[in-house]
Design a protein around this motif. Structure first.
Motif, PDB file in Angstrom:
ATOM      1  N   LEU A  47       0.857  -1.192   0.000  1.00  0.00           N
ATOM      2  CA  LEU A  47       0.000   0.000   0.000  1.00  0.00           C
ATOM      3  C   LEU A  47       0.895   1.245   0.000  1.00  0.00           C
ATOM      4  CD1 LEU A  47      -2.647  -0.952   2.737  1.00  0.00           C
ATOM      5  CD2 LEU A  47      -2.947  -1.043   0.253  1.00  0.00           C
ATOM      6  N   ASP A  48       0.401   2.262  -0.678  1.00  0.00           N
ATOM      7  CA  ASP A  48       1.184   3.495  -0.784  1.00  0.00           C
ATOM      8  C   ASP A  48       0.952   4.360   0.466  1.00  0.00           C
ATOM      9  OD1 ASP A  48       2.606   5.654  -1.610  1.00  0.00           O
ATOM     10  OD2 ASP A  48       1.075   6.383  -3.012  1.00  0.00           O
ATOM     11  N   LEU A  49       1.678   4.031   1.508  1.00  0.00           N
ATOM     12  CA  LEU A  49       1.563   4.774   2.772  1.00  0.00           C
ATOM     13  C   LEU A  49       2.959   5.213   3.206  1.00  0.00           C
ATOM     14  CD1 LEU A  49      -0.868   2.395   4.740  1.00  0.00           C
ATOM     15  CD2 LEU A  49      -1.428   4.624   3.751  1.00  0.00           C
ATOM     16  N   PRO A  50       3.035   6.292   3.991  1.00  0.00           N
ATOM     17  CA  PRO A  50       4.363   6.722   4.448  1.00  0.00           C
ATOM     18  C   PRO A  50       5.016   5.667   5.344  1.00  0.00           C
ATOM     19  CG  PRO A  50       2.628   8.204   5.254  1.00  0.00           C
ATOM     20  CD  PRO A  50       1.949   7.146   4.458  1.00  0.00           C
ATOM     21  N   VAL A  63       3.156  13.896  15.518  1.00  0.00           N
ATOM     22  CA  VAL A  63       1.742  14.303  15.630  1.00  0.00           C
ATOM     23  C   VAL A  63       1.631  15.614  16.403  1.00  0.00           C
ATOM     24  CG1 VAL A  63      -0.567  13.655  16.438  1.00  0.00           C
ATOM     25  CG2 VAL A  63       0.926  11.924  15.421  1.00  0.00           C
TER      26      VAL A  63
ATOM     27  N   PHE B 139      -4.519   8.390   3.126  1.00  0.00           N
ATOM     28  CA  PHE B 139      -4.214   7.015   3.565  1.00  0.00           C
ATOM     29  C   PHE B 139      -5.383   6.084   3.231  1.00  0.00           C
ATOM     30  CE2 PHE B 139      -1.669   8.827   7.450  1.00  0.00           C
ATOM     31  CZ  PHE B 139      -0.740   9.374   6.577  1.00  0.00           C
ATOM     32  N   ALA B 142      -5.454   5.139  -0.284  1.00  0.00           N
ATOM     33  CA  ALA B 142      -4.453   4.113  -0.611  1.00  0.00           C
ATOM     34  C   ALA B 142      -4.925   2.733  -0.154  1.00  0.00           C
ATOM     35  CB  ALA B 142      -3.123   4.470   0.056  1.00  0.00           C
ATOM     36  N   ILE B 143      -5.541   2.689   1.020  1.00  0.00           N
ATOM     37  CA  ILE B 143      -5.950   1.399   1.591  1.00  0.00           C
ATOM     38  C   ILE B 143      -7.112   0.783   0.795  1.00  0.00           C
ATOM     39  CG2 ILE B 143      -7.040   0.370   3.652  1.00  0.00           C
ATOM     40  CD1 ILE B 143      -5.321   2.504   5.275  1.00  0.00           C
ATOM     41  N   TYR B 358      -5.232   8.482  12.290  1.00  0.00           N
ATOM     42  CA  TYR B 358      -4.049   9.007  11.606  1.00  0.00           C
ATOM     43  C   TYR B 358      -2.790   8.492  12.306  1.00  0.00           C
ATOM     44  CZ  TYR B 358      -0.443  12.220  10.057  1.00  0.00           C
ATOM     45  OH  TYR B 358       0.736  12.726   9.549  1.00  0.00           O
ATOM     46  N   ILE B 361      -2.210   4.655  11.860  1.00  0.00           N
ATOM     47  CA  ILE B 361      -1.675   4.290  10.539  1.00  0.00           C
ATOM     48  C   ILE B 361      -0.215   4.733  10.431  1.00  0.00           C
ATOM     49  CG2 ILE B 361      -1.889   4.693   8.041  1.00  0.00           C
ATOM     50  CD1 ILE B 361      -4.957   5.028   8.538  1.00  0.00           C
TER      51      ILE B 361
END
Lengths: 463, 529
Positions: A47-50, A63, B139, B142-143, B358, B361
């Motif tokens: 998956l394209d996630l950081p 955060v 996100f 993307a998921i 947030y 993930i």
């Protein structure tokens, strides 16, 4: 990442444990469990996630870095209201809302989750005292949902297909109501006087018919003023066989009459003022109050927790009339129910217990008197008209700046640069009111805060 | 079995805490309010006295009067009489994904930098919150592979409301209100799918499972789909944990009749990074942030249900969306949604839940999400293997197959053998600091219970839960009265007389209703007799 991913949130990532479990199941690899999913439906690659922030320290830094870009109204002198208010949140409310036992529970049974049943029963019971009604539900998503559902209930109770809603209703709430009732229930509006804010009784009478299930109005109104003729409006509704449905601010009810006193059959509203932080509008929960009447109770879609005896003479609880709900009856239920806002119900219960009758009276008095003081002071400023609409106010009023030749946007930007959040800009939603703003005063706004506002306004308007 | 995994000798707190009104002492105060400054008193005059008579409250509300510590103590005691997921092995709350809600994320959610924000503050002063909302949406895209998300709904059922409202608008927009009036769902999809469909004016068709495979009956489905089909609302895997490999065949069929397809992803935890809504050609999907993405359940909310749509449905999304303007490098609330269904909730949704999601993930990344899914599925199949070996239970459908993230089991054999079924086991298992959830109506699976372990529990904890289950099954045979009179170690004993919840004459949903009907301990008041 080359090494095996063992995250603190995922204990059974330990390879030896996984191996032991796989062996016991009799499979070689976790992939085998996914053989049921056709290859063409599977994600190809990652998956394209950081990349993850694996350490808690890195996550906290990241955060909090983002959150630091916020400038909360709660830290400033804020006059923003209009449906979400900067009331004081008692420390005990925060303490209880953060308890693991309540925060992380869900739908345990009346035994191991006795605490939440009792706490929510008590919430409903204290709300019933405040509203002077017999029945209050486990909270809905928010006050707007409560309004929409109350109107929907009114249609089922009366067997009629239309509702009459005050044109003075909060614009966003009206959007929720219309959207929710569409397509089965027709929503018509009735007028109000743009000087006094009061309901146009002639227009209301003309629109009432034997198709009208409910007459709905808000008190205090979105624009802050009080409707003084609630009894008359309710009577007009009742004369035509319709119900009176009133939205109210529970923070006002230590000093103001509960709507049931002037004829409301259903009372609804938002409990955010009762010990719930603003969260940018993310801390919301709604209530619906009704009389002890089976016809009303059976039309609630929400959970209702009833008290019942145990085999050992303790206080027990359970769901009353479970068959009403969509959990039990699917598409033949009353509307639908799901996860809504129970924790805020518990929190509001804590708030009401802390406040007691005297605290609620003082809260109301604080709001009304601070509002009057601010109104008097602002009205003295040249070029300002206040109030614009209404005669009596709870914690909000409308100010007009047309006489100053400045826009609300400009004034608010100037105020912000001086650490003040000015009132809600009404110029978009209420173009007929020109450059007007809704100023809100809670018990948190001191004389010093208000004087500071007035002083800064004076400077801004004179330049 | 090692000592570590035996069912433990447990007793929950039992405080016998009175109803709060019985703790009241006139004159006590829980909190004081700001004193009115003299200038305000002078200026405001008799503002209260000037209110018209109809608006003045005549008698104070009958709230309890309690000192602060007494209030605190009452609620702390009630909290101890509640088994949150942080305390129990909450794998019996199947379909609800009771995973760990990390404490660091609670710090973010409770931060005054978030809790003190007003919803209509100047956008320049909420850039941090908007950035989190915007990035969370990226996100989720993307998921799922969907093109845009609304974060506004306050829970899964509310997300369904948003979706069905969009379907309604889409159908009406095409002038098809009279001809496209049916929605198809399955009996193992969440009841809000059919309830909301009905509430938005559609006829509902429920597809039952094939008795052998557990998948929605393909023939019944084909028969149900027609040009009248406005939409399909379906879960996959369904609450049985069985993945329907024919899912794309179903969506293709509905599309061929001009209908829309909505993916209820309440059960997404086992398939994160494995498959996506877009891969089965769905038009809508939604996730429960309070399930799959770790936000705590709060005794039943606040939750957060996020709705994803494909490009062609973006114009119908609720307003506002969150967008980013590159030129000014700023996030903003975007009301430019031409056919929007309007608002379905106040403001922008449950922002604390979004911040938690947030952070969750970000703490896991793509590998972590995939590992969470894989371990959730490993845990589930480990349990399935153990429960299949327990005499007295069964796992209907799909015999011999693996399951995804949960399984709906049945105590029917135990009930037939011992007379003890779901009800008795449910009341007994809380004596072992565990829980199994009811509410699986209609009971297509008889005496049903659903176990969903998620990725959060260690093998040891799972073994402990299973040991408790095994012990209870033994008891059902050897000492069934122990089950029938359960619970024994809970805050309260059996609520055996259900008429107090079912008979309108006995209902008391508030203390004043109780007082109006009863005196003493459930003694009916004389005038009521």
């Amino acid at each position: 990442m080359t090494r095996k991913f063992i995250h603190p949130y995922i204990p059974n990532s330990v390879p030896e444990v996984q191996q032991e479990m796989l062996q016991e199941i009799g499979v070689k690899a976790i992939d085998e469990f996914y053989e049921c999913i056709p290859v063409e439906q599977k994600v190809q690659g990652k998956l394209d996630l950081p990349d993850p922030l694996l350490s808690e320290a890195a996550l906290k830094r990241h955060v909090e870095g983002i959150l630091a870009r916020n400038q909360p109204a709660g830290n400033m002198i804020s006059f923003l209201g209009g449906g979400c208010w900067d009331h004081h949140v008692p420390a005990v409310c925060d303490e209880i809302a953060a308890r693991s036992e309540f925060l992380t529970a869900y739908a345990g049974e009346p035994y191991e989750d006795h605490g939440r049943f009792q706490a929510l029963f008590e919430y409903a019971s204290m709300m019933a005292e405040l509203l002077d009604v017999e029945v209050v539900n486990i909270p809905t998503y928010d006050g707007s949902q409560a309004a929409a559902t109350a109107l929907s209930m009114a249609c089922r109770i009366t067997g009629r297909p239309e509702v009459l809603v005050a044109a003075s209703t909060a614009p966003d709430r009206l959007s929720v109501i219309k959207g929710y009732l569409y397509p089965d229930i027709k929503v018509n509006l009735f007028d109000y006087d743009t000087d006094t804010g009061l309901t146009d009784l002639d227009d209301l009478s003309a629109r009432l018919s034997n198709q009208t299930a409910a007459v709905y109005f808000e008190n205090p109104a979105f624009l802050g003023y009080l409707e003084t003729r609630g009894r008359k409006i309710s009577a007009l509704a009742h004369e035509r066989g319709a119900l009176s449905v009133v939205w109210t601010d529970p923070a006002s009810l230590g000093v103001l009459s509960p709507p049931s006193a002037y004829g409301a059959d259903l009372t609804c509203g938002e409990i955010q003022p009762l010990g719930i932080h603003m969260f940018m509008g993310g801390g919301r929960a709604g209530f619906i109050g009704a009389p002890d009447d089976e016809r009303y109770i059976k039309e609630y879609p929400s959970r209702l927790f009833g008290i019942a005896p145990t085999t050992h003479r303790e206080w027990g609880f359970g769901d009353v009339a479970w068959e009403r709900t969509s959990f039990a009856s699917r598409e033949t239920s009353k509307e639908f129910v799901g996860t809504a806002s129970a924790l805020w119900g518990i929190t509001a219960g804590v708030y009401l217990a802390l406040m007691g009758p005297e605290g609620m009276r003082e809260l109301g008095e604080n709001c009304i008197k601070r509002t009057r003081y601010a109104l008097n002071k602002m009205a003295e400023l040249p070029g300002i008209k206040a109030p614009v609409i209404g005669t009596h106010f709870f914690k909000e009023f409308v100010v007009n700046f047309d006489g100053c030749g400045k826009t609300v946007a400009h004034i608010n930007a100037e105020l912000l640069s001086r650490g003040i959040m000015g009132g809600l800009d009404l110029s978009q939603n209420y173009p007929g009111m020109g450059q007007s703003a809704l100023y809100s005063l809670t018990e948190k706004r001191s004389r010093e805060d208000i004087d500071c506002l007035v002083n800064e306004l004076e400077k801004i308007l004179s330049t | 079995m090692s000592d570590k995994t035996k069912s433990r000798d447990f007793h929950q707190a039992r405080w016998n805490e009175p109803i709060i009104f019985d703790l009241s002492t006139p004159g006590e105060r829980g909190i004081l309010l700001p004193e009115m400054e003299p200038e305000i008193e002078t200026s405001a005059g008799d503002a209260l006295g000037e209110l018209p008579g109809d608006l003045k409250r005549l008698s104070p509300p009958g709230l309890p009067e309690m000192a602060q510590m007494r209030v605190l103590k009452h609620y702390l005691r009630l909290s101890q009489e509640n088994l949150g997921a942080d305390l129990n092995v909450d794998i019996g709350q199947g379909t609800c994904t009771m995973k760990y809600s990390p404490k660091i994320n609670e710090q973010f959610a409770a931060s005054p930098q978030l809790s003190g924000l007003h919803p209509v503050q100047d956008e320049n002063t909420v850039q941090g919150a908007l950035e989190i909302m915007y990035q969370l949406e990226q996100f989720l895209k993307a998921i799922s592979g969907m093109d845009r998300f609304s974060l506004q709904p306050g829970g899964g059922s509310h997300a369904i409301l948003a979706i069905v409202s969009m379907i309604r608008a889409w159908v009406d927009d095409r002038g098809l209100s009279d001809t496209k009036d049916e929605i198809i769902t399955t009996i193992f999809s969440h009841p809000s799918n059919c309830a909301v469909a009905r509430a938005k004016g559609f006829k509902v068709i429920n597809i039952y499972p094939d008795p052998k495979t557990g998948r929605p009956d393909l023939e019944a489905f084909k028969e149900a789909v027609s040009d009248r089909t406005a939409a399909l609302l379906i879960t996959n895997p369904e609450d049985t944990g069985i993945y329907n490999e024919n899912i794309k065949e179903l969506t293709d069929l509905v599309h061929s009749h001009g209908g829309l397809c909505s993916y209820d992803q309440a059960n997404a935890n086992g398939i994160l990074g494995i498959t996506r809504a877009v891969n089965a050609n769905f038009d809508f999907c939604f996730f429960n942030i309070h399930k799959t993405f770790s936000s705590p359940h709060g005794c039943g909310g606040p939750g957060c249900g996020v709705v994803g749509v494909k490009e062609h449905l973006i114009p119908y999304l609720p307003v506002p969306l969150t967008s980013f303007d590159e030129a000014s490098n700023r996030y903003y609330l975007d009301y430019d949604v031409p056919k929007t269904i309007g608002k379905i909730k106040d403001y922008y949704g449950v922002i604390p839940a979004m911040v938690r999601a947030y952070a969750w993930i970000r703490s896991l990344g793509a590998e972590g999400l995939l590992e969470a899914a894989r371990v959730a599925v490993l845990n589930n199949n480990y349990i399935l293997n153990r429960i299949r070996a327990m005499k007295g239970t069964e796992a209907p459908y799909a015999e011999g197959e693996h399951r995804v993230e949960q399984v709906r089991y049945s105590f029917q054999p135990l009930k037939e053998e011992t007379g003890c079924g779901f009800d008795e086991v449910q009341r007994r298992i809380c004596d072992f600091m565990c829980h199994i959830w009811s509410s699986h109506e209609p009971f297509v699976v008889p005496e049903p219970f659903t176990i969903e372990p998620t990725e959060s529990y260690s093998k040891q904890e799972i073994d402990e839960y299973l040991a408790a289950l095994e012990k209870i099954i033994e008891e059902a045979r050897a000492t069934p009265d122990v089950l029938k009179t359960a619970p024994h170690n809970s805050p309260i004993h059996h609520v055996a007389e259900h008429e107090y919840l079912d008979d309108p004459k006995l209902w008391a949903v508030t203390w004043r209703m109780y007082k109006n009907r009863f005196e003493g301990y459930f003694e009916p008041k004389k005038e009521q007799q």
